[in-house]
Design a protein around this motif. Sequence first.
Motif, PDB file in Angstrom:
ATOM      1  N   ARG A 142      23.806  25.068 -33.063  1.00  0.00           N
ATOM      2  CA  ARG A 142      22.676  25.996 -33.220  1.00  0.00           C
ATOM      3  C   ARG A 142      21.746  25.936 -34.469  1.00  0.00           C
ATOM      4  NH1 ARG A 142      25.520  30.366 -33.240  1.00  0.00           N
ATOM      5  NH2 ARG A 142      26.101  30.403 -35.502  1.00  0.00           N
ATOM      6  N   GLY A 143      22.127  24.980 -35.738  1.00  0.00           N
ATOM      7  CA  GLY A 143      21.352  24.756 -36.542  1.00  0.00           C
ATOM      8  C   GLY A 143      20.252  23.736 -36.161  1.00  0.00           C
ATOM      9  N   PHE A 144      20.870  22.643 -35.543  1.00  0.00           N
ATOM     10  CA  PHE A 144      19.729  21.509 -34.959  1.00  0.00           C
ATOM     11  C   PHE A 144      18.833  22.207 -33.899  1.00  0.00           C
ATOM     12  CE2 PHE A 144      18.625  18.494 -31.618  1.00  0.00           C
ATOM     13  CZ  PHE A 144      18.009  17.670 -32.279  1.00  0.00           C
ATOM     14  N   LEU A 145      19.226  23.054 -32.935  1.00  0.00           N
ATOM     15  CA  LEU A 145      18.457  23.498 -31.919  1.00  0.00           C
ATOM     16  C   LEU A 145      17.355  24.461 -32.310  1.00  0.00           C
ATOM     17  CD1 LEU A 145      20.945  23.586 -28.951  1.00  0.00           C
ATOM     18  CD2 LEU A 145      19.108  21.970 -29.103  1.00  0.00           C
ATOM     19  N   THR A 146      17.755  25.281 -33.303  1.00  0.00           N
ATOM     20  CA  THR A 146      16.981  26.373 -33.850  1.00  0.00           C
ATOM     21  C   THR A 146      15.882  25.486 -34.830  1.00  0.00           C
ATOM     22  OG1 THR A 146      18.293  26.853 -35.530  1.00  0.00           O
ATOM     23  CG2 THR A 146      18.175  28.282 -33.597  1.00  0.00           C
ATOM     24  N   SER A 147      16.184  24.446 -35.289  1.00  0.00           N
ATOM     25  CA  SER A 147      15.245  23.737 -36.213  1.00  0.00           C
ATOM     26  C   SER A 147      14.258  23.177 -35.374  1.00  0.00           C
ATOM     27  CB  SER A 147      16.110  22.673 -37.155  1.00  0.00           C
ATOM     28  OG  SER A 147      16.329  21.485 -36.144  1.00  0.00           O
ATOM     29  N   LEU A 148      14.438  22.923 -34.073  1.00  0.00           N
ATOM     30  CA  LEU A 148      13.361  22.210 -33.297  1.00  0.00           C
ATOM     31  C   LEU A 148      12.190  23.491 -33.362  1.00  0.00           C
ATOM     32  CD1 LEU A 148      15.297  20.902 -30.420  1.00  0.00           C
ATOM     33  CD2 LEU A 148      14.497  19.794 -32.606  1.00  0.00           C
ATOM     34  N   ALA A 149      12.488  24.693 -33.465  1.00  0.00           N
ATOM     35  CA  ALA A 149      11.382  25.474 -33.709  1.00  0.00           C
ATOM     36  C   ALA A 149      10.412  25.207 -34.782  1.00  0.00           C
ATOM     37  CB  ALA A 149      11.656  26.999 -33.794  1.00  0.00           C
ATOM     38  N   HIS A 150      10.944  25.016 -35.922  1.00  0.00           N
ATOM     39  CA  HIS A 150      10.145  24.479 -37.020  1.00  0.00           C
ATOM     40  C   HIS A 150       9.300  23.113 -36.640  1.00  0.00           C
ATOM     41  CE1 HIS A 150      11.494  27.220 -40.230  1.00  0.00           C
ATOM     42  NE2 HIS A 150       9.957  27.325 -40.253  1.00  0.00           N
ATOM     43  N   SER A 151      10.528  22.078 -36.240  1.00  0.00           N
ATOM     44  CA  SER A 151       9.789  20.892 -35.761  1.00  0.00           C
ATOM     45  C   SER A 151       8.638  20.857 -34.765  1.00  0.00           C
ATOM     46  CB  SER A 151      10.951  19.938 -35.329  1.00  0.00           C
ATOM     47  OG  SER A 151      11.769  19.416 -36.247  1.00  0.00           O
ATOM     48  N   SER A 152       8.892  21.612 -33.680  1.00  0.00           N
ATOM     49  CA  SER A 152       7.816  21.515 -32.952  1.00  0.00           C
ATOM     50  C   SER A 152       6.545  22.148 -33.365  1.00  0.00           C
ATOM     51  CB  SER A 152       7.959  22.449 -31.592  1.00  0.00           C
ATOM     52  OG  SER A 152       8.628  23.926 -32.094  1.00  0.00           O
ATOM     53  N   GLY A 153       6.580  23.292 -34.238  1.00  0.00           N
ATOM     54  CA  GLY A 153       5.311  23.765 -35.048  1.00  0.00           C
ATOM     55  C   GLY A 153       4.697  22.702 -36.092  1.00  0.00           C
ATOM     56  N   MET A 154       5.378  22.079 -36.605  1.00  0.00           N
ATOM     57  CA  MET A 154       5.243  20.830 -37.497  1.00  0.00           C
ATOM     58  C   MET A 154       4.437  19.820 -36.420  1.00  0.00           C
ATOM     59  SD  MET A 154       5.667  22.142 -40.302  1.00  0.00           S
ATOM     60  CE  MET A 154       5.739  23.906 -39.467  1.00  0.00           C
ATOM     61  N   ALA A 155       4.985  19.619 -35.486  1.00  0.00           N
ATOM     62  CA  ALA A 155       4.367  18.730 -34.542  1.00  0.00           C
ATOM     63  C   ALA A 155       3.021  19.162 -34.143  1.00  0.00           C
ATOM     64  CB  ALA A 155       5.118  18.444 -33.334  1.00  0.00           C
ATOM     65  N   GLY A 156       2.740  20.653 -33.938  1.00  0.00           N
ATOM     66  CA  GLY A 156       1.567  20.972 -33.641  1.00  0.00           C
ATOM     67  C   GLY A 156       0.469  20.932 -34.814  1.00  0.00           C
ATOM     68  N   THR A 157       0.981  20.924 -36.252  1.00  0.00           N
ATOM     69  CA  THR A 157       0.235  20.714 -37.235  1.00  0.00           C
ATOM     70  C   THR A 157      -0.101  19.209 -37.309  1.00  0.00           C
ATOM     71  OG1 THR A 157       1.420  22.327 -38.393  1.00  0.00           O
ATOM     72  CG2 THR A 157       0.285  20.821 -39.820  1.00  0.00           C
ATOM     73  N   LEU A 158       0.806  18.226 -37.053  1.00  0.00           N
ATOM     74  CA  LEU A 158       0.505  16.971 -36.936  1.00  0.00           C
ATOM     75  C   LEU A 158      -0.672  16.695 -35.943  1.00  0.00           C
ATOM     76  CD1 LEU A 158       3.309  14.278 -36.715  1.00  0.00           C
ATOM     77  CD2 LEU A 158       1.152  14.017 -35.211  1.00  0.00           C
TER      78      LEU A 158
END
Length: 416
Positions: A142-158
Amino acid sequence: MHKKAQKIWFGLLSGNVIEYYDYVLYGVMAPVLSRLFFPSDSRLTSLAATFAIFASGTLVRPLGGLILGYCGDYFSRRTVLMICSFLTGITTFAIGCLPASDSFSQAALLLLVLRCLQGLGMSSEFCSVLVIAGELAPPDKRGFLTSLAHSSGMAGTLLASLMTAMIFLLPDSALYSWGWRIPFWLGGIICLNAYILRSRLPTLSNARSIPRERKLTSYGSTFLQMFFMVAINTLVYHLYFIFQATRMIEHLDLPARQVMFVNTLTLLVLVICCALGGWFSDRSGHRKVYLISLIFTAVTAIPLSMLTSASNLWICAFGMFLCAIVAGFMLGSSSVLYTELWPASLRMTGTTVPYNLAIVCFGASTPLVALYLIEATGLAWSTGLYVTGLAAAALLLLWRISDRTGTQLDGAVIME
């Protein structure tokens, strides 16, 4: 992972990437938009007006979060995702259609209206993705998979930073006449495609199968914990990864093209570190990893603000990479805690309302506050002191936050 689950995860994360791209694009394009919509002899005045419009989009977010959060808890998570994609896509495309203004009074008003509508669309996007991810993820991941919400948002920023870097390669005549419109049009079209993709997802809802809990007002301490967790996260995000690039171009007089490419590489580091933060939290404990990263954020804020204030591009770049590492672990490890704080029947509302209130107070207003602190004090590290103070307050409040590492979280019901 079976095909239905793959379809859900792709719909969640791909939509989150493009909606963050749409939302952040305005911020990283501020040096261009300030000249187009707020022409002035004073660059500070133009930038302040541009960032004021950027901040205005957050003022409507608490209302949007309350309404859409309620819909997500009582009706369908998928419906909320579709509304978010549609509103964000339409408004982003429309921004690219606005005529440039010769004064403060013309297209600026339309820009204000569109940013407010865009804020409504973004009010529940991230929280919807995060809640669904937390409910679908197995306890040990759960920690890793929920972190993908932040990672995908940061990918949009990228992607927003990369697109801005690419259009800065155009001659000024092309950039200020038609080139600046392309990123907005592209983002709007792709976001509307995300709407179509999400409309074909299975219905995601647990509203009818889970008993009603107490009202949101019964969870005062939980609300406060959520508010401060989001507050420090959004302050760091807006300061380090949206405001900093504009500051390097406008205040430090560093070359725009190189700055935007450095910013893009920094965001790539951030995407990776967000995922690593979530991955480590599954192995060492959600609470433990988050609190350690929060302490690092508080301790390093002032030194990092001094590094990123240097007039040398490479020193600034080094400071930005360090910012990405520290912030990435904090953002990634906090994702899972958002979902674990609330019972299932209040999870959408309980996440979206304090989340959006914190963004109003400490999010998009950050560039304006940072401009004021730097101008008023004349101290390069004044923004770092701001981060340290808020991180310390958050640490005191979150020290006793509960840890549900490895325990089962109420999951979403997937209905055909």
